[in-house]
Write an enzyme that holds these catalytic residues in place. Structure first.
Site, short mmCIF file in Angstrom:
data_model
loop_
_atom_site.label_atom_id
_atom_site.label_comp_id
_atom_site.label_asym_id
_atom_site.label_seq_id
_atom_site.Cartn_x
_atom_site.Cartn_y
_atom_site.Cartn_z
N ASP A 1 0.81 -1.23 0.00
CA ASP A 1 0.00 0.00 0.00
C ASP A 1 0.84 1.27 0.00
OD1 ASP A 1 -2.26 -1.65 0.12
OD2 ASP A 1 -2.22 -1.66 2.31
N LYS B 1 1.94 2.19 -5.04
CA LYS B 1 2.50 1.64 -6.29
C LYS B 1 1.58 1.93 -7.47
CE LYS B 1 2.43 -2.42 -4.36
NZ LYS B 1 2.10 -2.08 -2.96
N GLY C 1 -4.48 -4.28 -3.80
CA GLY C 1 -5.47 -3.24 -4.04
C GLY C 1 -4.73 -1.98 -4.41
N HIS C 2 -4.76 -1.63 -5.69
CA HIS C 2 -4.01 -0.48 -6.18
C HIS C 2 -4.99 0.61 -6.60
CE1 HIS C 2 -0.47 -3.40 -7.23
NE2 HIS C 2 -0.78 -3.38 -5.95
N GLN D 1 1.98 -6.05 -3.21
CA GLN D 1 2.43 -6.17 -1.82
C GLN D 1 3.72 -5.34 -1.62
OE1 GLN D 1 1.44 -9.57 -3.37
NE2 GLN D 1 -0.48 -8.63 -2.83
P1 GDP Z 1 -0.69 0.37 -3.53
O1 GDP Z 1 -1.29 -0.90 -3.06
O2 GDP Z 1 0.78 0.43 -3.27
O3 GDP Z 1 -1.02 0.70 -4.95
O4 GDP Z 1 -1.33 1.52 -2.63
P2 GDP Z 1 -2.88 1.68 -2.28
O5 GDP Z 1 -3.58 2.19 -3.47
O6 GDP Z 1 -3.41 0.46 -1.61
O7 GDP Z 1 -2.81 2.77 -1.14
C1 GDP Z 1 -2.29 4.04 -1.34
C2 GDP Z 1 -3.40 5.08 -1.08
O8 GDP Z 1 -2.82 6.35 -0.96
C3 GDP Z 1 -4.40 5.18 -2.22
O9 GDP Z 1 -5.66 5.47 -1.68
C4 GDP Z 1 -3.88 6.35 -3.04
O10 GDP Z 1 -4.91 7.03 -3.75
C5 GDP Z 1 -3.33 7.22 -1.96
N1 GDP Z 1 -2.18 8.04 -2.35
C6 GDP Z 1 -1.15 7.75 -3.20
N2 GDP Z 1 -0.24 8.74 -3.22
C7 GDP Z 1 -0.69 9.67 -2.36
C8 GDP Z 1 -0.18 10.94 -1.91
O11 GDP Z 1 0.89 11.38 -2.30
N3 GDP Z 1 -0.92 11.62 -0.99
C9 GDP Z 1 -2.12 11.15 -0.52
N4 GDP Z 1 -2.76 11.88 0.39
N5 GDP Z 1 -2.62 9.97 -0.92
C10 GDP Z 1 -1.92 9.26 -1.82
P1 IMO Z 2 -0.86 -4.16 -2.24
O1 IMO Z 2 -0.43 -4.69 -3.58
C1 IMO Z 2 -0.95 -4.61 2.09
C2 IMO Z 2 -1.06 -8.69 3.64
C3 IMO Z 2 -2.33 -9.14 4.35
C4 IMO Z 2 -1.73 -10.09 5.37
C5 IMO Z 2 -0.61 -10.77 4.58
C6 IMO Z 2 -0.96 -12.12 3.99
O2 IMO Z 2 -2.15 -3.43 -2.28
O3 IMO Z 2 0.24 -3.39 -1.61
P2 IMO Z 2 -2.46 -12.85 1.93
O4 IMO Z 2 -3.93 -12.64 1.66
O5 IMO Z 2 -1.57 -12.27 0.89
O6 IMO Z 2 -2.13 -14.27 2.22
O7 IMO Z 2 -2.19 -12.05 3.30
O8 IMO Z 2 -0.28 -9.87 3.53
N1 IMO Z 2 -1.26 -8.17 2.28
C7 IMO Z 2 -1.19 -6.87 1.95
N2 IMO Z 2 -0.99 -5.79 2.73
N3 IMO Z 2 -1.05 -4.47 0.75
C8 IMO Z 2 -1.20 -5.55 -0.04
O9 IMO Z 2 -1.17 -5.49 -1.39
C9 IMO Z 2 -1.31 -6.82 0.56
N4 IMO Z 2 -1.49 -8.07 0.09
C10 IMO Z 2 -1.43 -8.88 1.14
O10 IMO Z 2 -2.98 -8.06 4.97
O11 IMO Z 2 -1.14 -9.38 6.42
MG MG Z 3 -2.83 -1.56 -1.82
#
Ligand code: GDP
Ligand code: IMO
Ligand code: MG
Length: 434
Positions: free
Chosen positions: A13, A16, A40-41, A224
């Site tokens: 999270d 990416k 979840g991106h 991840q």
């Molecule tokens: P990922 O799994 O690495 O793609 O990250 P996620 O999408 O799960 O979580 C990142 C969250 O932060 C998302 O809701 C993005 O929209 C948000 N986000 C990304 N960059 C920024 C930033 O620079 N500032 C803020 N406030 N939110 C951001």
């Molecule tokens: P993105 O790509 C954050 C975590 C789960 C749990 C552990 C194992 O959005 O960054 P799993 O279902 O993979 O066997 O769970 O890994 N986990 C993540 N945490 N971002 C993710 O993906 C994750 N994918 C798995 O919360 O702790």
């Molecule tokens: Mg994510």
């Protein structure tokens, strides 16, 4: 022709999706190479929000080829749902802009059952998985009993594989007191989804090789984060795949030596979802609450609150070394706005001894004391800033110190969820390091 890998260098999270979406503007092909719909991106374009789990983030842009590699575990029903959601948002996904490796292993209903059963029974030792069947599906892959996408085109082989797989799963299910699964039930499910998913199936390794020969820019999207890597993460509180940049090769069939640049994405602080150690966590703490609320730190996949804490330079340095990171992207700097004081973890005190990294033998994470450096915060907002010079001087000091501590130059800084709100210092596609 430049090939770039984007990986998370914390516990996932990191943002990416935003970086991949931005970079895919310069890429021809975007490839997912590990993980599954546990990811979840989130991508925000003019306040329109796209949440991707299985599809590469490049799918949003027209004229790009998206690929799901063999290193992913594919839930075809989740894929169909994701495509339907995207269609409603105006994104067209067809076999012309999406290809899936014919040798990708499938996640079936009994994988999800097993994931949930195990977690429910684990009590205090649970991992806190996303419940998507990721672990059991990878177990079946290395256990040589997985159903792969190409099996759907060969009913005889499919039956034989399924028989082997169900023999294993039904023994487990009986042990857990669950009903056994009949072969016909799974065959019916697969028959129903087969036409939909098989149209994307292809030897992806050949496509990538040809694209490379044609001079395409290829972008690999990690899921991840490095600390969730099954070998180098905080085991056993990890996911079941190798999340490092090196997986981009094995997870797609693209030779490793052709990778030009590894971009490591990190948040300006740290978060984690699920169980496991988190040395800099701010539990029941005012700043922790600030990060959670201002940063909207809620899991994209499961909706769970993300645990929040200070930036851990020791762990990120470890990740940068393991991934061979050439440049880092720091996201969510704006979330730190208005905090009076910031801390950066530079090592740990474990049983009275100082460590510059997290030893894998650590079992009791209670005994880890982070060693901090202290920095002054800033009052001005950084939200939406896209030029380095316009950042508050205290923010620049904080960023430059991170760069020094993790031993990697900053490529970009993100200052809001929006696509264009990025400070660019170095462009991975222009600055391939070789
Ligand atoms: P990922 O799994 O690495 O793609 O990250 P996620 O999408 O799960 O979580 C990142 C969250 O932060 C998302 O809701 C993005 O929209 C948000 N986000 C990304 N960059 C920024 C930033 O620079 N500032 C803020 N406030 N939110 C951001
Ligand atoms: P993105 O790509 C954050 C975590 C789960 C749990 C552990 C194992 O959005 O960054 P799993 O279902 O993979 O066997 O769970 O890994 N986990 C993540 N945490 N971002 C993710 O993906 C994750 N994918 C798995 O919360 O702790
Ligand atoms: Mg994510």
């Amino acid at each position: 022709m430049t090939n770039v890998v984007v990986v998370g260098c914390q516990w996932g999270d990191e943002g990416k999706g935003k970086l991949v979406d931005y970079l895919s503007g310069k890429a021809d092909v975007i490839v997912r190479f590990q993980g599954g719909n546990n990811a979840g991106h989130t991508i925000v374009i003019d306040e329109k929000v796209f949440k991707l789990s299985l599809l590469p983030s490049g799918i949003i842009r027209e004229g790009k080829l998206s690929i799901i590699g063999n290193g992913v575990v594919l839930d075809p029903w989740a894929l169909r749902e994701e495509i339907e959601t995207l269609t409603k948002l105006g994104v067209n996904v067809t076999e012309y802009n999406l290809l899936i490796a014919e040798n990708v292993p499938l996640i079936l209903s009994f994988h999800k059952d097993l994931d949930l059963l195990r977690e429910a029974r684990a009590g205090s030792t649970k991992i806190g998985t996303t419940g998507r069947g990721i672990g059991p599906a990878y177990e079946d892959k290395v256990g040589r009993r997985a159903i792969r996408l190409s099996d759907l085109e060969n009913p005889k082989a499919l039956r034989a594989r399924l028989e082997r797989s169900l023999e294993h799963h039904n023994i487990l299910r009986k042990g857990y007191g669950k009903s056994v699964i009949e072969e016909g039930e799974i065959l019916n499910q697969l028959e129903e989804i087969s036409t939909f998913v098989s149209k994307f199936s292809t030897p992806v390794w050949r496509v990538l090789n040809n694209k490379n020969k044609e001079g395409a820019n290829i972008l690999f999207e990690g899921a991840q984060g490095s600390l969730l890597d099954v070998d180098f993460g905080t085991y056993p509180f990890v996911t079941s795949s190798n999340t490092m940049a090196a997986s981009s090769s094995l997870g797609s069939g693209f030779a490793a030596q052709k990778i030009d640049f590894v971009l490591g994405v990190v948040k300006a602080y740290t978060t984690r979802v699920g169980e496991g150690p988190f040395p800099t966590e701010l539990k029941n703490d005012k700043v922790g609450f600030h990060l959670e609320t201002v940063g909207h730190e809620k899991g994209t996949v499961t909706g769970r609150n993300r645990r929040c804490g200070w930036f851990d330079a020791s762990l990120v340095k470890q990740s940068c070394i393991l991934n061979g990171v050439n440049g880092i992207a720091i996201t969510k700097l704006d979330v730190l706005d208005s905090l009076k004081e910031l801390k950066i973890c530079v090592g740990y005190e474990i049983n009275g001894e100082l460590h510059g990294y997290l030893p894998s033998s650590i079992h009791s994470f209670e005994e880890i004391k982070p060693v901090y450096e202290f920095y002054e915060g800033w009052d001005d907002t950084t939200e939406g800033i896209s030029s380095f010079e316009k950042l508050p001087s205290n923010a620049i000091t904080y960023l430059r110190r991170i760069e020094e501590l993790v031993g990697c130059p900053i490529s970009s800084i993100s200052t809001s969820p929006e696509r264009e709100d990025l400070v660019h210092l170095r462009d991975p596609f222009e600055e391939s390091i070789k």
